[in-house]
Design an enzyme around this catalytic site. Structure first.
Site, PDB file in Angstrom:
ATOM      1  N   ASP A   1       0.830  -1.208   0.000  1.00 12.50           N
ATOM      2  CA  ASP A   1       0.000   0.000   0.000  1.00 12.50           C
ATOM      3  C   ASP A   1       0.868   1.265   0.000  1.00 12.50           C
ATOM      4  O   ASP A   1       2.099   1.180   0.068  1.00 12.50           O
ATOM      5  CB  ASP A   1      -0.919  -0.059   1.236  1.00 12.50           C
ATOM      6  CG  ASP A   1      -2.282   0.531   0.978  1.00 12.50           C
ATOM      7  OD1 ASP A   1      -2.427   1.333   0.032  1.00 12.50           O
ATOM      8  OD2 ASP A   1      -3.212   0.210   1.742  1.00 12.50           O
TER       9      ASP A   1
ATOM     10  N   ASP B   1     -10.119   3.574  -3.798  1.00 12.12           N
ATOM     11  CA  ASP B   1     -10.795   2.367  -3.301  1.00 12.12           C
ATOM     12  C   ASP B   1     -12.205   2.202  -3.860  1.00 12.12           C
ATOM     13  O   ASP B   1     -12.981   3.159  -3.909  1.00 12.12           O
ATOM     14  CB  ASP B   1     -10.894   2.420  -1.773  1.00 12.12           C
ATOM     15  CG  ASP B   1      -9.547   2.154  -1.130  1.00 12.12           C
ATOM     16  OD1 ASP B   1      -8.517   2.154  -1.840  1.00 12.12           O
ATOM     17  OD2 ASP B   1      -9.540   1.949   0.096  1.00 12.12           O
TER      18      ASP B   1
ATOM     19  N   TRP C   1      -3.008   3.446  -5.868  1.00 14.35           N
ATOM     20  CA  TRP C   1      -4.246   4.118  -6.298  1.00 14.35           C
ATOM     21  C   TRP C   1      -4.098   4.911  -7.598  1.00 14.35           C
ATOM     22  O   TRP C   1      -4.795   5.909  -7.816  1.00 14.35           O
ATOM     23  CB  TRP C   1      -4.768   5.043  -5.190  1.00 14.35           C
ATOM     24  CG  TRP C   1      -4.537   4.540  -3.816  1.00 14.35           C
ATOM     25  CD1 TRP C   1      -5.025   3.364  -3.302  1.00 14.35           C
ATOM     26  CD2 TRP C   1      -3.762   5.145  -2.765  1.00 14.35           C
ATOM     27  NE1 TRP C   1      -4.596   3.210  -2.002  1.00 14.35           N
ATOM     28  CE2 TRP C   1      -3.826   4.287  -1.649  1.00 14.35           C
ATOM     29  CE3 TRP C   1      -3.018   6.320  -2.667  1.00 14.35           C
ATOM     30  CZ2 TRP C   1      -3.176   4.560  -0.446  1.00 14.35           C
ATOM     31  CZ3 TRP C   1      -2.376   6.606  -1.470  1.00 14.35           C
ATOM     32  CH2 TRP C   1      -2.457   5.738  -0.382  1.00 14.35           C
ATOM     33  N   GLY C   2      -3.176   4.517  -8.465  1.00 12.78           N
ATOM     34  CA  GLY C   2      -3.022   5.192  -9.755  1.00 12.78           C
ATOM     35  C   GLY C   2      -2.142   6.424  -9.716  1.00 12.78           C
ATOM     36  O   GLY C   2      -2.007   7.126 -10.722  1.00 12.78           O
ATOM     37  N   GLU C   3      -1.522   6.714  -8.547  1.00 15.03           N
ATOM     38  CA  GLU C   3      -0.696   7.933  -8.466  1.00 15.03           C
ATOM     39  C   GLU C   3       0.587   7.780  -9.265  1.00 15.03           C
ATOM     40  O   GLU C   3       1.218   6.730  -9.237  1.00 15.03           O
ATOM     41  CB  GLU C   3      -0.363   8.238  -7.007  1.00 15.03           C
ATOM     42  CG  GLU C   3      -1.551   8.857  -6.304  1.00 15.03           C
ATOM     43  CD  GLU C   3      -1.264   9.234  -4.863  1.00 15.03           C
ATOM     44  OE1 GLU C   3      -0.088   9.243  -4.457  1.00 15.03           O
ATOM     45  OE2 GLU C   3      -2.234   9.502  -4.152  1.00 15.03           O
TER      46      GLU C   3
HETATM   47  C1  GAL Z   1      -6.126   1.257   1.121  1.00  9.96           C
HETATM   48  C2  GAL Z   1      -6.212   0.229   0.007  1.00  9.96           C
HETATM   49  C3  GAL Z   1      -7.295  -0.764   0.354  1.00  9.96           C
HETATM   50  C4  GAL Z   1      -6.966  -1.413   1.695  1.00  9.96           C
HETATM   51  C5  GAL Z   1      -6.747  -0.365   2.762  1.00  9.96           C
HETATM   52  C6  GAL Z   1      -6.241  -0.972   4.062  1.00  9.96           C
HETATM   53  O1  GAL Z   1      -5.126   2.168   0.836  1.00  9.96           O
HETATM   54  O2  GAL Z   1      -6.481   0.866  -1.209  1.00  9.96           O
HETATM   55  O3  GAL Z   1      -7.450  -1.714  -0.660  1.00  9.96           O
HETATM   56  O4  GAL Z   1      -5.811  -2.205   1.538  1.00  9.96           O
HETATM   57  O5  GAL Z   1      -5.817   0.613   2.346  1.00  9.96           O
HETATM   58  O6  GAL Z   1      -5.965  -0.045   5.023  1.00  9.96           O
END
Ligand code: GAL
Length: 395
Positions: free
Chosen positions: A160, A215, A194-196
């Site tokens: 992440d 998300d 997230w595509g950044e």
């Molecule tokens: C977000 C991610 C989600 C999930 C979440 C957990 O950044 O896009 O899919 O993993 O964190 O905290």
């Protein structure tokens, strides 16, 4: 004499080895990802969409059991992935520590259990100082963590992008690529930023899949938002071993209709998206199961050519999407109705890249052949629904 010829042989061999080394160094880019994994989009399950931080050894074991019992394993689902919140701290040597209350037997024992079911285990970390849920991140522990995951028997890692202020994703994720390459175990590498910074440009050389958007939520509007996000429109970057990831599935989580979930699943398959279920496999309805294990739709997602499909026509809310397939003269087509009333949608062969003339049409949700059509196929599509087809040139 003997000595001289030995020397000659040794010198010749050394020069040849040196030349080979130079050729190899010049032709094999040191940093390209070539891990041989995810040759088709990964299929599995992840804890986040339904369970958030409420993860445990018991849950993961029960999900693995349900993946087998429900027929999902047979349909191709393989990875059982623990998302955020499994980790609590680092020990005095800097090793990551799993929550002892929730995972009393540790991750290695859990991996052994999942493997005993013929499945694979996935785990989650973050490239920054902390995960999104403020658990320890992997910054400056990349190799140490990769080695730990390998020692535990982990098969997939999602990384992440929370708490990464000042870091460059391309550089940070490349560190993990190197760490995973050195850890001694094949591990699928899922990039989640997230595509950044346009991951579709550097993702293929870095990981096996990369998120293209924020998300997903269990809402129809969220599915539409992802489909319309220009970040998701990079079919040129996808192929065996490297996939655009429009986020995990919400099928069966309860806030959309089955018709909407069928559309969500169909369009993810047209886009050659990873099929990572996000619902409670232990309690899912027959309707949810029928969506997740539709082998004809899954075959489109998993087509070995690995081409990502896309939207080729939009007339108001009536859309035609298509995906090229490996089979010569065959394409997958989704007729997609975003409007609030049932409507007719036409696929013209020229739009879906089929040669003019006769083609056989099969409906992949009805599991029925529709017959032979010339140059186009028109049918009625329910509001928020799809009709998903495989069309094969019939010359
Ligand atoms: C977000 C991610 C989600 C999930 C979440 C957990 O950044 O896009 O899919 O993993 O964190 O905290």
């Amino acid at each position: 004499m003997l000595c001289k010829s030995r020397l000659r042989i040794w010198l010749t061999a050394s020069v040849a080895a040196f030349v080979l080394l130079v050729i190899n160094a010049n032709t094999t880019p040191v940093f390209s990802l070539d891990n041989g994994l995810a040759r088709t989009p990964p299929m599995g399950w992840n804890s986040w969409n339904k369970f958030g931080c409420n993860v445990s050894e018991t849950l993961i074991k029960e999900i693995a059991d349900a993946m087998v019992a429900s027929g999902m394993k047979k349909a191709g689902y393989q990875y059982v992935n623990i998302d955020d919140c499994w980790q609590v701290s680092r020990d005095s040597s800097g090793n990551i520590v799993a929550d002892p209350a929730r995972f009393p037997n540790g991750i290695k024992a859990l991996a052994d259990y999942v493997h005993s079911k013929g499945l694979k285990l996935g785990i989650y970390t973050d490239a920054g100082t902390m995960t999104c849920e403020k658990r320890p991140g992997s910054l400056d522990h990349e190799l140490q963590d990769a080695r730990t995951y390998a020692a535990w028997g982990v098969d997939y890692v999602k990384i992440d992008w929370c708490h990464t202020e000042g870091l460059d994703p391309q550089k940070q994720y490349a560190k993990f690529r190197e760490a995973l390459a050195q850890c001694g175990r094949p591990i699928v590498f899922s990039i989640c930023n997230w595509g950044e910074k346009q991951p579709w440009k550097w993702g293929p050389a870095t990981g096996n899949l990369w998120r293209t958007t924020g998300d997903i939520q269990d809402k129809w509007a969220s599915v539409l938002k992802i489909l319309d996000n220009p970040n998701q429109q990079h079919p040129e970057s996808a192929g065996p071993g490297a996939w655009d990831d429009p986020d995990m599935l919400e099928v069966g989580n309860g806030k959309m209709t089955d018709t909407e979930y069928r559309s969500h699943f169909s369009l993810w398959s047209i886009m050659a998206a990873p099929l990572i279920a996000g619902n409670d496999l232990r309690t899912m309805s027959q309707a949810t199961k029928d969506i997740l294990i539709n082998s004809e739709v899954i075959a489109i997602d998993q087509d070995p050519a690995g081409k990502q499909g896309s939207r080729v026509k939009a007339e108001g809310g009536l859309e035609v999407w298509t995906k090229p397939l490996k089979q010569k003269g065959a394409v997958a087509v989704a007729l997609f109705n975003r409007d609030n009333a049932t409507a007719d949608i036409t696929a013209n062969w020229s739009e879906v890249r089929l040669p003019a003339g006769k083609a056989r049409v099969r409906d992949l949700w009805a599991h029925a052949d529709r017959g032979v059509y010339v140059d186009s196929f028109k049918t009625s599509v329910p509001s928020h629904g799809v009709v998903m087809l495989k069309i094969i040139n019939a010359k």
